[in-house]
Write a protein that holds these residues in place. Structure first.
Motif, PDB file in Angstrom:
ATOM      1  N   THR A 225       4.866   2.617  -0.153  1.00 48.99           N
ATOM      2  CA  THR A 225       6.262   2.297  -0.426  1.00 48.99           C
ATOM      3  C   THR A 225       7.081   3.569  -0.349  1.00 48.99           C
TER       4      THR A 225
ATOM      5  N   GLU B 249      -1.728  -4.326   7.341  1.00 51.93           N
ATOM      6  CA  GLU B 249      -0.685  -4.418   8.362  1.00 51.93           C
ATOM      7  C   GLU B 249      -0.774  -3.269   9.364  1.00 51.93           C
TER       8      GLU B 249
ATOM      9  N   ASP C 282       8.230  -0.398   3.678  1.00 47.71           N
ATOM     10  CA  ASP C 282       7.036  -0.879   2.989  1.00 47.71           C
ATOM     11  C   ASP C 282       5.944  -1.131   4.021  1.00 47.71           C
ATOM     12  N   VAL C 283       4.731  -0.772   3.675  1.00 44.72           N
ATOM     13  CA  VAL C 283       3.566  -1.066   4.504  1.00 44.72           C
ATOM     14  C   VAL C 283       2.539  -1.743   3.609  1.00 44.72           C
ATOM     15  N   GLN C 284       2.237  -2.997   3.905  1.00 47.17           N
ATOM     16  CA  GLN C 284       1.284  -3.754   3.100  1.00 47.17           C
ATOM     17  C   GLN C 284      -0.141  -3.545   3.614  1.00 47.17           C
ATOM     18  N   LYS C 285      -1.105  -3.752   2.736  1.00 44.62           N
ATOM     19  CA  LYS C 285      -2.509  -3.587   3.105  1.00 44.62           C
ATOM     20  C   LYS C 285      -2.867  -4.478   4.290  1.00 44.62           C
TER      21      LYS C 285
ATOM     22  N   THR D 146      -5.151  -0.157   7.473  1.00 40.92           N
ATOM     23  CA  THR D 146      -3.694  -0.263   7.509  1.00 40.92           C
ATOM     24  C   THR D 146      -3.160   0.872   8.380  1.00 40.92           C
TER      25      THR D 146
ATOM     26  N   MET E 106       0.826  -1.210   0.000  1.00 38.06           N
ATOM     27  CA  MET E 106       0.000   0.000   0.000  1.00 38.06           C
ATOM     28  C   MET E 106       0.861   1.261   0.000  1.00 38.06           C
TER      29      MET E 106
ATOM     30  N   ASN F 217      -0.781   3.107  -2.897  1.00 36.35           N
ATOM     31  CA  ASN F 217      -1.676   2.343  -3.782  1.00 36.35           C
ATOM     32  C   ASN F 217      -1.224   2.401  -5.240  1.00 36.35           C
TER      33      ASN F 217
END
Length: 230
Positions: free
Chosen positions: A3, A28, A23-26, A185, A1, A61
């Motif tokens: 970067t 998390e 990085d943060v992923q959806k 998130t 989601m 995104n």
């Protein structure tokens, strides 16, 4: 989601961030942990657009937001609860909270208010009180509720436990868990590692404007707890 690649940020001649990549992923909850002055808030401020980076790229995104305005980032779905609460002191609690949902229309604002009052009974109890008359913990509730009112895709929480008594840390933690259950998130910074480690799925240890360690909570726990006392 989210970067962030090779981000650098300077205040005058002082480097606040040096080559930061995260990085943060959806779905998390990612923790940025470190001592005061480590660069955590500078990174959050860069993500929300309050300060301009001198180098690096940020995407949200899949879209480049490196030079996007704060307003554009908010409209894209990034919510923000700042360090130190920063409520509008003369405005009522209700108006403070709903200022976070000003673009959502009357019906969605009403629904957001009712939903948030269910999470934080304090809001309905003090709805017409000026926010500046509340205690520090109560103001933090208002600030986080304001950020939640827009139902953001990514919620940035900058030092949500700063200066709070244990009872308020527990209440704020419960609110964060509620957002997690909705699939929100979250990227949060915190110097108080112990309560934050109970909420996050992954983390980065920040020191001197650089990432010193990253990984799962278990992988960073020892270093994160050491940072709490620096």
């Amino acid at each position: 989601m989210l970067t962030v690649r090779n981000l650098e940020l300077h205040y005058g001649g002082i480097a606040a961030l040096r080559g930061i990549s995260i990085d943060v992923q959806k779905g998390e909850t990612v923790l940025l942990v470190g001592a005061n002055g480590a660069g955590k808030s500078s990174l959050i401020n860069a993500v929300i657009g309050l300060v301009a980076s001198s180098q690096g790229v940020m995407s949200f995104n899949g879209k480049d937001i490196t030079r996007a305005s704060c307003d554009a980032r908010a409209r894209a779905g990034i919510g923000y609860s700042p360090e130190g609460r920063r409520v509008f002191p003369t405005m009522s609690v209700r108006d403070n909270v709903l200022s976070g949902a000003c673009r959502r229309g009357a019906v969605l604002q009403r629904d957001a208010w009712q939903w948030l009052c269910g999470i934080f009974p304090l809001l309905s109890e003090r709805s017409e009180h000026p926010a500046g008359q509340l205690s520090g913990g109560q103001q933090q509730v208002v600030a986080i509720a304001r950020a939640m009112a827009s139902s953001p895709k990514l919620l940035l929480l900058d030092e949500p436990f700063l200066g709070l008594a244990p009872v308020w840390i527990a209440r704020i933690s419960e609110a964060i868990r509620h957002m997690q259950s909705r699939g929100t998130t979250i990227l949060m910074t915190e110097q108080m590692a112990r309560p934050a480690l109970k909420l996050a799925t992954r983390g980065y240890v920040v020191r001197g404007g650089e990432i010193r360690r990253s990984g799962s909570i278990e992988e960073i726990r020892e270093v994160a707890l050491a940072e709490e006392y620096l």
